[in-house]
Design an enzyme around this catalytic site. Structure first.
Site, PDB file in Angstrom:
ATOM      1  N   ASP A  10     -98.248  58.557-121.629  1.00 21.80           N
ATOM      2  CA  ASP A  10     -97.130  58.268-122.524  1.00 21.80           C
ATOM      3  C   ASP A  10     -97.712  58.088-123.933  1.00 21.80           C
ATOM      4  O   ASP A  10     -98.894  58.363-124.164  1.00 21.80           O
ATOM      5  CB  ASP A  10     -96.343  57.046-122.044  1.00 21.80           C
ATOM      6  CG  ASP A  10     -97.135  55.741-122.098  1.00 21.80           C
ATOM      7  OD1 ASP A  10     -98.313  55.733-122.530  1.00 21.80           O
ATOM      8  OD2 ASP A  10     -96.581  54.703-121.689  1.00 21.80           O
ATOM      9  N   CYS A  67    -101.154  55.019-119.269  1.00 25.14           N
ATOM     10  CA  CYS A  67    -100.073  54.362-120.001  1.00 25.14           C
ATOM     11  C   CYS A  67    -100.661  53.061-120.535  1.00 25.14           C
ATOM     12  O   CYS A  67    -101.868  52.960-120.693  1.00 25.14           O
ATOM     13  CB  CYS A  67     -98.834  54.151-119.112  1.00 25.14           C
ATOM     14  SG  CYS A  67     -99.040  53.030-117.714  1.00 25.14           S
ATOM     15  N   THR A  69    -100.789  49.975-119.088  1.00 25.02           N
ATOM     16  CA  THR A  69    -101.540  49.247-118.066  1.00 25.02           C
ATOM     17  C   THR A  69    -102.044  50.140-116.935  1.00 25.02           C
ATOM     18  O   THR A  69    -102.902  49.735-116.168  1.00 25.02           O
ATOM     19  CB  THR A  69    -100.671  48.167-117.414  1.00 25.02           C
ATOM     20  OG1 THR A  69     -99.568  48.802-116.750  1.00 25.02           O
ATOM     21  CG2 THR A  69    -100.177  47.155-118.435  1.00 25.02           C
ATOM     22  N   HIS A 100    -112.661  55.938 -99.436  1.00 24.57           N
ATOM     23  CA  HIS A 100    -111.863  55.412 -98.330  1.00 24.57           C
ATOM     24  C   HIS A 100    -110.428  55.920 -98.288  1.00 24.57           C
ATOM     25  O   HIS A 100    -109.844  56.008 -97.211  1.00 24.57           O
ATOM     26  CB  HIS A 100    -111.833  53.882 -98.377  1.00 24.57           C
ATOM     27  CG  HIS A 100    -113.178  53.273 -98.164  1.00 24.57           C
ATOM     28  ND1 HIS A 100    -113.352  51.905 -98.149  1.00 24.57           N
ATOM     29  CD2 HIS A 100    -114.412  53.815 -97.974  1.00 24.57           C
ATOM     30  CE1 HIS A 100    -114.635  51.638 -97.940  1.00 24.57           C
ATOM     31  NE2 HIS A 100    -115.299  52.781 -97.849  1.00 24.57           N
ATOM     32  N   HIS A 135    -111.673  56.552 -91.884  1.00 24.61           N
ATOM     33  CA  HIS A 135    -110.637  56.394 -92.910  1.00 24.61           C
ATOM     34  C   HIS A 135    -109.491  57.393 -92.740  1.00 24.61           C
ATOM     35  O   HIS A 135    -108.382  57.156 -93.221  1.00 24.61           O
ATOM     36  CB  HIS A 135    -111.247  56.535 -94.304  1.00 24.61           C
ATOM     37  CG  HIS A 135    -112.370  55.582 -94.535  1.00 24.61           C
ATOM     38  ND1 HIS A 135    -112.188  54.230 -94.663  1.00 24.61           N
ATOM     39  CD2 HIS A 135    -113.704  55.799 -94.634  1.00 24.61           C
ATOM     40  CE1 HIS A 135    -113.355  53.640 -94.832  1.00 24.61           C
ATOM     41  NE2 HIS A 135    -114.301  54.575 -94.814  1.00 24.61           N
TER      42      HIS A 135
END
Length: 161
Positions: A10, A67, A69, A100, A135
């Protein structure tokens, strides 16, 4: 064959995205910018969905989203079937997310990590392979949940809603 990386952000992640694209290309990967291309305020779901859909369609090997965060873009990406997006603010989680969880989209926040740390995270995430083995069962369970199927004989999909 060179790994192809889809990158999007963004307006908040724009400056860091430009640095990350230059870095990715500099270490030998092909890269495409999915926007935004301006510092004008915009909505992160647009770019997150574009990148995630391109990765889900196997047009790109992996995606990177930025973005403020990293949280918002990862939430959107994880709505796309076949996407396993991770938010990372340090290299160790990026490495283990690949080993994993076979993550195919990496996200982080321009307000959380600086350019040098972001480059460290990206490099280790791009260079780390998937361990498979024990996994894979969990990756298969995630795919079943995406299809609305049960993942345990004692658990109905309705129990997780």
């Amino acid at each position: 064959m060179t790994m192809k990386i889809a990158v999007g952000s963004d307006h908040i992640g724009l400056k860091l995205k430009k640095e990350i694209i230059e870095f990715i290309e500099g270490i030998g990967y092909a890269c495409e910018d999915f926007g935004t291309y301006s510092s004008e305020r915009t909505d992160y779901p647009i770019y997150s969905a574009k990148v995630a859909k391109a990765v889900a369609r196997n047009e790109y090997d992996r995606g990177i989203l930025i973005c403020g965060t990293g949280v918002g873009v990862s939430i959107v990406a994880n709505k796309i079937k076949g996407i396993r997006a991770v938010v990372c603010s340090e290299p160790y989680s990026a490495e283990l997310s690949r080993k994993h969880n076979n993550t195919n989209v990496l996200s982080f926040g321009a307000n959380v990590v600086g350019p040098e740390l972001a480059k460290m995270i990206v490099k280790i995430w791009l260079e780390t392979g998937y361990d498979g083995g024990r996994h894979q069962k969990r990756i298969d369970m995630i795919a079943k949940i995406e299809k609305g199927e049960n993942v345990d004989k004692d658990m109905s999909i309705d129990d997780v809603r």
